[in-house]
Scaffold this active site. Structure first.
Site, PDB file in Angstrom:
ATOM      1  N   ARG A   1      39.192  44.532  29.625  1.00  0.00           N
ATOM      2  CA  ARG A   1      38.893  45.953  29.787  1.00  0.00           C
ATOM      3  C   ARG A   1      37.565  46.106  30.498  1.00  0.00           C
ATOM      4  NH1 ARG A   1      43.388  46.771  29.001  1.00  0.00           N
ATOM      5  NH2 ARG A   1      44.450  48.090  27.485  1.00  0.00           N
TER       6      ARG A   1
ATOM      7  N   GLU B   1      36.845  52.359  36.782  1.00  0.00           N
ATOM      8  CA  GLU B   1      38.173  52.513  37.382  1.00  0.00           C
ATOM      9  C   GLU B   1      38.550  53.992  37.423  1.00  0.00           C
ATOM     10  OE1 GLU B   1      41.368  50.116  35.823  1.00  0.00           O
ATOM     11  OE2 GLU B   1      40.028  48.443  35.414  1.00  0.00           O
TER      12      GLU B   1
ATOM     13  N   HIS C   1      43.327  45.538  38.644  1.00  0.00           N
ATOM     14  CA  HIS C   1      43.941  45.743  37.328  1.00  0.00           C
ATOM     15  C   HIS C   1      45.444  45.455  37.374  1.00  0.00           C
ATOM     16  CE1 HIS C   1      43.385  48.042  33.278  1.00  0.00           C
ATOM     17  NE2 HIS C   1      44.209  47.015  33.159  1.00  0.00           N
TER      18      HIS C   1
END
Length: 317
Positions: free
Chosen positions: A244, A273, A291
């Protein structure tokens, strides 16, 4: 039952649900229009991945919802506690994408130790004019065999990383606040199997001894790796984050790269992000992916089927 797969679902998952009488909608609804769409269409099941946020406000605004499903491991984009308090079923697929994420860890690692993340930038620009110079510049790569990988978080993904590392002849050190020891099983092409028992170590030991460090933990309230932790690492360590954004302090990471403490980093996730910081994107010592840890065809098939199977078990009496 009418289900909205707002972040998509595999064809195999859709087929399995429809075979069992469920209606699946794969329209991508914008976050600010989601509550209206759910209410107008009387959606009873909402399936998401990491993009859609399922907040308390959304749940409160959508009384028709009976189920929230997350295609993946982490549930930090869902207010799980509130959903359960409201009587909703909340499901996820904790192991379906583990192998895909683990393989991406090593995609970054293999590329970085042989400077592919830099040479793939330089060769298109200068490969025809500076071939011999580039050859010399990138001829000091290292092997993974015999090196030590530190795995922070020894859940399903961390265990898959350990399996690949063992197969490569690496030493494994794992740190986990909840797991003291775990047995992992390697399965080979000829149906032979081997088991390995790994006792987790304190984070301080991992930081001190690891040649490469990879993170496999959920979102945290504070950084797991920042300036204090970087100071404890070996000089020239490699960092990989496919977990993460926000578990690694990106400013401290860049500083550690510039000082030589960290030789390179592989990042699949970012604090900001979907607009990662330009200092990360432009740094030649950072191997980048957008990702995609769980985004393989095989993983998405497994996720879709696992979600569909859980839904059928829960609602088709």
């Amino acid at each position: 039952m009418k289900i909205l797969a707002n972040d998509g679902i595999s064809k195999s998952g859709i087929a399995l649900l429809e075979e069992n009488g469920f209606t699946v909608i794969t329209t991508k609804v914008a976050q600010n229009q989601l509550a209206n769409f759910i209410n107008e269409e009387k959606i009873e099941g909402l399936l998401v991945r990491s993009a859609t946020q399922v907040s308390q406000e959304l749940i409160e605004a959508c009384p028709s919802l009976q189920l929230i499903g997350r295609g993946g491991v982490g549930m930090d984009n869902i207010d799980v506690a509130f959903a359960i308090d409201k009587g909703l079923q909340v499901i996820n697929t904790p192991e379906a994408s583990s192998n895909s994420v683990a393989e991406l860890v090593f995609a970054h690692l293999f590329g970085m130790v042989r400077f592919l993340h830099i040479s793939n930038r330089d060769m298109p620009l200068e490969g025809d004019t500076r071939f011999n110079e580039l050859k010399k510049a990138f001829s000091q790569g290292t092997e993974l065999r015999g090196k030590t990988i530190g795995i922070i978080g020894f859940g399903s993904i961390g265990k898959e990383v350990a399996k690949i590392a063992i197969g490569l002849g690496m030493k494994v050190i794992a740190a986990d606040t909840e797991i003291e020891e775990s047995t992992i099983e390697l399965s080979f092409f000829n149906e032979q199997k081997m088991q390995f028992s790994i006792k987790t170590q304190p984070l301080e030991v991992l930081l001190k001894e690891a040649d490469f460090i990879t993170l496999h933990i959920p979102a945290q309230e504070s950084y797991t790796l920042s300036v204090k932790e970087f100071a404890q690492m070996k000089n020239g360590v490699g960092i990989i984050n496919t977990a993460r954004g926000g578990v690694v302090n990106e400013v401290d990471l860049i500083n550690a790269i510039e000082s030589g403490k960290v030789q390179f980093a592989g990042l699949d996730v970012f604090e900001s992000e979907p607009t990662p910081e330009i200092q990360l994107l432009m740094n030649p010592e950072v191997s980048l992916s957008p990702h995609i840890g769980a985004a393989t065809k095989e993983a998405q098939d497994r996720i879709g089927i696992e979600l569909a199977t859980q839904i059928i078990d829960l609602f088709k009496k």
